[in-house]
Design an enzyme around this catalytic site. Structure first.
Site, PDB file in Angstrom:
ATOM      1  N   ASP A   1      46.536  69.268  16.142  1.00  0.00           N
ATOM      2  CA  ASP A   1      46.405  70.723  16.223  1.00  0.00           C
ATOM      3  C   ASP A   1      44.966  71.132  16.516  1.00  0.00           C
ATOM      4  O   ASP A   1      44.719  72.098  17.239  1.00  0.00           O
ATOM      5  CB  ASP A   1      46.874  71.362  14.917  1.00  0.00           C
ATOM      6  CG  ASP A   1      48.318  71.026  14.600  1.00  0.00           C
ATOM      7  OD1 ASP A   1      49.151  71.105  15.512  1.00  0.00           O
ATOM      8  OD2 ASP A   1      48.608  70.676  13.446  1.00  0.00           O
TER       9      ASP A   1
ATOM     10  N   ARG B   1      44.247  70.604  20.239  1.00  0.00           N
ATOM     11  CA  ARG B   1      44.825  71.690  21.042  1.00  0.00           C
ATOM     12  C   ARG B   1      44.031  72.973  20.875  1.00  0.00           C
ATOM     13  O   ARG B   1      43.764  73.686  21.860  1.00  0.00           O
ATOM     14  CB  ARG B   1      46.283  71.922  20.617  1.00  0.00           C
ATOM     15  CG  ARG B   1      47.219  70.816  21.076  1.00  0.00           C
ATOM     16  CD  ARG B   1      48.603  70.950  20.469  1.00  0.00           C
ATOM     17  NE  ARG B   1      49.495  69.921  21.005  1.00  0.00           N
ATOM     18  CZ  ARG B   1      50.577  69.485  20.388  1.00  0.00           C
ATOM     19  NH1 ARG B   1      50.910  69.991  19.218  1.00  0.00           N
ATOM     20  NH2 ARG B   1      51.332  68.553  20.929  1.00  0.00           N
TER      21      ARG B   1
ATOM     22  N   HIS C   1      51.607  71.426   9.687  1.00  0.00           N
ATOM     23  CA  HIS C   1      51.791  70.941  11.056  1.00  0.00           C
ATOM     24  C   HIS C   1      53.167  71.337  11.592  1.00  0.00           C
ATOM     25  O   HIS C   1      53.884  70.545  12.169  1.00  0.00           O
ATOM     26  CB  HIS C   1      51.621  69.419  11.092  1.00  0.00           C
ATOM     27  CG  HIS C   1      51.752  68.829  12.473  1.00  0.00           C
ATOM     28  ND1 HIS C   1      50.883  69.133  13.493  1.00  0.00           N
ATOM     29  CD2 HIS C   1      52.649  67.959  12.988  1.00  0.00           C
ATOM     30  CE1 HIS C   1      51.248  68.473  14.583  1.00  0.00           C
ATOM     31  NE2 HIS C   1      52.323  67.757  14.303  1.00  0.00           N
TER      32      HIS C   1
ATOM     33  N   MET D   1      48.875  63.110  21.429  1.00  0.00           N
ATOM     34  CA  MET D   1      49.013  62.424  20.138  1.00  0.00           C
ATOM     35  C   MET D   1      48.102  61.213  20.079  1.00  0.00           C
ATOM     36  O   MET D   1      47.406  60.977  19.080  1.00  0.00           O
ATOM     37  CB  MET D   1      50.467  61.980  19.931  1.00  0.00           C
ATOM     38  CG  MET D   1      51.476  63.086  19.718  1.00  0.00           C
ATOM     39  SD  MET D   1      53.127  62.376  19.516  1.00  0.00           S
ATOM     40  CE  MET D   1      54.139  63.844  19.701  1.00  0.00           C
TER      41      MET D   1
END
Length: 360
Positions: free
Chosen positions: A189, A192, A216, A267
């Site tokens: 997160d 991003r 999350h 990821m």
């Protein structure tokens, strides 16, 4: 659509009066409800003589809200959950001759999908119900819910929220022993958030730092845009746009791949970035600070993601949230700390309950 600021001045259920609020425009219409062919229609009683507006067209149509778009195009979105934003905007343009912004179309599609399928966090929580139902209807069967690990130096979990609270880095049922070594990362997160904020600011993502707290899943992901480095400020619209995009970053990738894959590259990048931070902490480097989902007393919840300092023994210090702005505090905001905690609390309870059953 005439693109005029028409306002309904009166509507008592039987009679309707609409006027134009355009500058020096005298357009008006009076209508009365009639019953015909099992339908309710309105018949015009009086109208401005030449039926024409004397004001200029306006582009700002305040009635064209994301809520209206949901009501208008719900069936179209239900038929094609991966409908491109460009298709929604094109429909509005072709049907009404109006331009709708990309973010408004995004909010409409997101709201519609949430109404159709439910929130992501709640969908994941249903997995435990499915597990129980399978065990009930198939006596003697073994049903397992797995989380997946990227084994580097640590186990970087990329899970669904409620499983985070039930499983430790070794894959065992969660216990409170050696809590400092247990770090559920929220680096994905953070990556991003840094990327999307950097796009808005026109900077390199490596030069931007956005703390992301909470959890999350959906609204539990709370980027603290008031604490961005380098220091900057955002309008309410920019804040809502960035927050929504950060929360739904995974969905955006899945839709871009038309369901053929997920955000595997981001990821992997997040896992490597967090592993590097852990290695620097183990080496004894000073000031290694990242966001992680850990047993915490930052809020009243037993687990919470916030900024932590990493060292030789794992998490050596958990930092408070710091000052929050009105948007991040207010319960009236689309996303706020209180809403994040409420949703996250349910996920934690579900995960802890599952862990206790597993241990039994």
């Amino acid at each position: 659509m005439t693109r005029r600021p028409v306002h309904v001045a009166k509507n008592d259920g039987n009679r309707l009066c609409a006027i134009c609020r355009g500058k020096a425009c005298e357009w008006y219409v009076y209508a009365r409800k009639i019953e015909s062919h099992n339908n309710t229609d309105y018949v015009v009683i009086t109208m401005q003589r030449d039926h024409a507006h004397t004001c200029s067209q306006v582009l700002d149509q305040r009635w064209l809200t994301s809520k209206w778009l949901v009501e208008r195009y719900l069936e179209k979105i239900k038929a094609n959950p991966h409908i491109p934003l460009s298709a929604i905007r094109q429909c509005v343009d072709e049907e009404f001759g109006l331009k709708v912004g990309r973010m408004k179309a995004y909010r409409a599609r997101d709201t519609a999908l949430e109404g159709i399928f439910g929130k992501a966090g709640r969908q994941y929580r249903k997995l435990f119900d499915y597990k129980s139902e399978l065990e009930r209807t198939h006596p003697g069967s073994s049903v397992h819910i797995n989380t997946y690990y990227h084994r580097i130096i640590l186990h970087a979990v990329v899970p669904f929220q409620c499983a985070v609270d039930a499983v430790d880095p070794k894959g065992d049922a969660f216990s409170l022993s050696d809590e400092r070594s247990k770090k559920k990362i929220t680096m994905l997160d953070v990556v991003r958030a840094n990327t999307f904020v950097a796009e808005v600011l026109g900077l390199d993502p490596r030069e931007v730092s956005v703390p992301v707290v909470g959890g999350h899943a959906g609204v539990t992901i709370l980027p603290l845009l008031s604490q961005v480095k380098p220091a900057c400020s955002f309008t309410k619209e920019e804040t809502e746009y960035l927050t929504s995009r950060i929360q739904n970053g995974g969905t955006e990738v899945v839709e871009a791949k038309a369901g053929a894959g997920s955000a595997t590259l981001s990821m992997a990048y997040a896992a490597v970035k967090f592993a590097d931070a852990c290695l620097r902490g183990l080496r004894g480097d000073a000031g290694v600070i990242e966001c992680a989902f850990v047993p915490s007393q930052v809020t009243e919840l037993p687990f919470f993601a916030s900024r932590v300092r990493l060292g030789r023994s794992g998490v050596e210090e958990i930092y408070p949230l710091g000052p929050l702005n009105e948007y991040e505090r207010s319960v009236k905001s689309v996303v706020s700390l209180e809403k994040a905690k409420k949703e996250l609390g349910g996920s934690i309870d579900k995960g802890v309950s599952f862990a206790k059953k597993f241990q039994a």
